[in-house]
Design an enzyme around this catalytic site. Structure first.
Site, mmCIF file in Angstrom:
data_model
loop_
_atom_site.group_PDB
_atom_site.id
_atom_site.type_symbol
_atom_site.label_atom_id
_atom_site.label_comp_id
_atom_site.label_asym_id
_atom_site.label_seq_id
_atom_site.Cartn_x
_atom_site.Cartn_y
_atom_site.Cartn_z
ATOM 1 N N ARG A 138 -1.174 -10.307 -6.510
ATOM 2 C CA ARG A 138 -0.180 -9.353 -6.844
ATOM 3 C C ARG A 138 1.130 -10.203 -7.436
ATOM 4 O O ARG A 138 1.836 -9.701 -8.103
ATOM 5 C CB ARG A 138 0.257 -8.547 -5.990
ATOM 6 C CG ARG A 138 -0.901 -7.402 -5.596
ATOM 7 C CD ARG A 138 -0.318 -6.297 -4.576
ATOM 8 N NE ARG A 138 -1.221 -5.171 -4.356
ATOM 9 C CZ ARG A 138 -1.304 -4.145 -5.031
ATOM 10 N NH1 ARG A 138 -0.502 -4.071 -6.142
ATOM 11 N NH2 ARG A 138 -2.242 -3.229 -4.744
ATOM 12 N N THR B 19 0.716 -1.171 -0.004
ATOM 13 C CA THR B 19 0.203 -0.138 0.094
ATOM 14 C C THR B 19 0.672 1.408 0.090
ATOM 15 O O THR B 19 0.304 2.312 -0.413
ATOM 16 C CB THR B 19 -0.996 0.079 1.191
ATOM 17 O OG1 THR B 19 -1.717 -1.022 1.114
ATOM 18 C CG2 THR B 19 -2.097 0.942 1.219
ATOM 19 N N ILE C 55 -3.929 -7.233 8.890
ATOM 20 C CA ILE C 55 -2.998 -5.853 8.459
ATOM 21 C C ILE C 55 -3.822 -5.273 7.400
ATOM 22 O O ILE C 55 -4.108 -5.993 6.194
ATOM 23 C CB ILE C 55 -1.679 -6.204 7.887
ATOM 24 C CG1 ILE C 55 -0.927 -7.001 9.087
ATOM 25 C CG2 ILE C 55 -1.013 -5.357 7.321
ATOM 26 C CD1 ILE C 55 0.337 -7.518 8.542
#
Length: 293
Positions: free
Chosen positions: A140, A47, A206
């Site tokens: 990802r 992020t 998270i």
């Protein structure tokens, strides 16, 4: 690793309109998250747009967060990549004293076999002076860390203490919870299924949305950990629309617009990411203003 139970937030890297790092905005976001009641902070995760940061910029982000936090919350540092030797070198040379653990993503682009993933994290575990949180995010990396590989690593290395599981597959989460070592933590990496993961026996999350709505989201996770199911799901349903919205056109473009509406930071992202479109901006602003009242 009691410090990793609850809500950690994967901090963004705020930019000014000229794309330079906005350290004042980053300080505001750290304070907003701390004051909102999250349990720990994660520096230089996905992020944070760390793929577009120079080495000097990464150091600036680290320095800013460490100083802004000022010892208030535990810190986790993202140290990962698809070059095993480079990751190992960083672990051997970086000052790790400010952190309680590292978060290390499964290798991306190379598409290693499960044995390759195991050997990658074996090298990291042997080099790391800190506990290691594995990070599985197939969307990802283009490869999934199988539960078998995760459990093999958890059983073989005492300093591999947790996994951030972001496959978005609650069945895979349940497989890990069923067979994991007693002290190994399964941490959700998916905001929408985080509560379900906690209620199944997970240790927390998270989160991305947790830094935009730290009070509401961290309380939801605490309610889940305390088995207060009905109250926890009330919070889940309150936040479900905004969770969908912040990922609709890519992370962290969505959460950055939340910060713009809150007056904490600009919504600028670096290419190849682009700012969310006007329609989504309006929908996010409407939600934030409604909750913020």
């Amino acid at each position: 690793m009691q410090s990793l139970i609850g809500t950690g937030v994967a901090l963004v890297t705020p930019f000014k309109e000229d794309f330079s790092i906005d350290t004042e905005a980053l300080t505001r976001i750290v304070n907003f998250s701390v004051d909102g009641g999250v349990e720990y902070l994660v520096i230089l995760g996905t992020t944070a747009e760390n793929a577009t940061l120079t080495s000097d910029e990464k150091e600036l982000v680290i320095q800013t967060v460490v100083e802004a936090n000022n010892g208030r919350l535990p810190l986790v540092l993202g140290v990962g990549g698809n070059n095993t030797m480079k990751v190992v070198e960083e672990l051997k040379t970086r000052d790790m004293s400010p952190y309680v653990a590292i978060l290390s993503v499964s290798p991306y682009y190379n598409k290693p076999t499960q044995e390759g993933i195991y050997q990658h994290f074996k090298a990291i575990a042997e080099a790391s002076p800190l506990p290691v949180i594995l990070y599985n995010v197939p969307g990802r990396t283009s490869s999934n860390m199988s539960p078998k590989t995760v459990l093999r690593l958890a059983n073989d290395f005492e300093n591999i203490v947790a996994i951030k599981e972001a496959a978005g597959d609650i069945v895979q989460v349940m497989q890990l919870l069923k067979d994991k070592p007693a002290d190994f933590l399964v941490i959700s990496g998916d905001d929408m299924t985080a509560l379900a993961s906690v209620l199944a026996g997970g240790s927390g999350v998270i989160s991305v949305i947790g830094q935009g709505f730290p009070k509401e989201f961290s309380e939801m996770i605490r309610l889940g950990l305390n088995r207060k199911v009905d109250e926890a799901y009330k919070s889940q349903y309150l936040l479900s629309d905004i969770i969908d919205m912040i990922f609709e056109q890519g992370n962290p473009a969505g959460i950055k617009h939340v910060f713009q509406v809150l007056g904490l930071a600009d919504n600028t992202v670096r290419l190849p990411l682009v700012t969310i479109d006007e329609d989504l901006q309006e929908r996010i602003a409407e939600f934030v203003n409604k909750i913020d009242k």
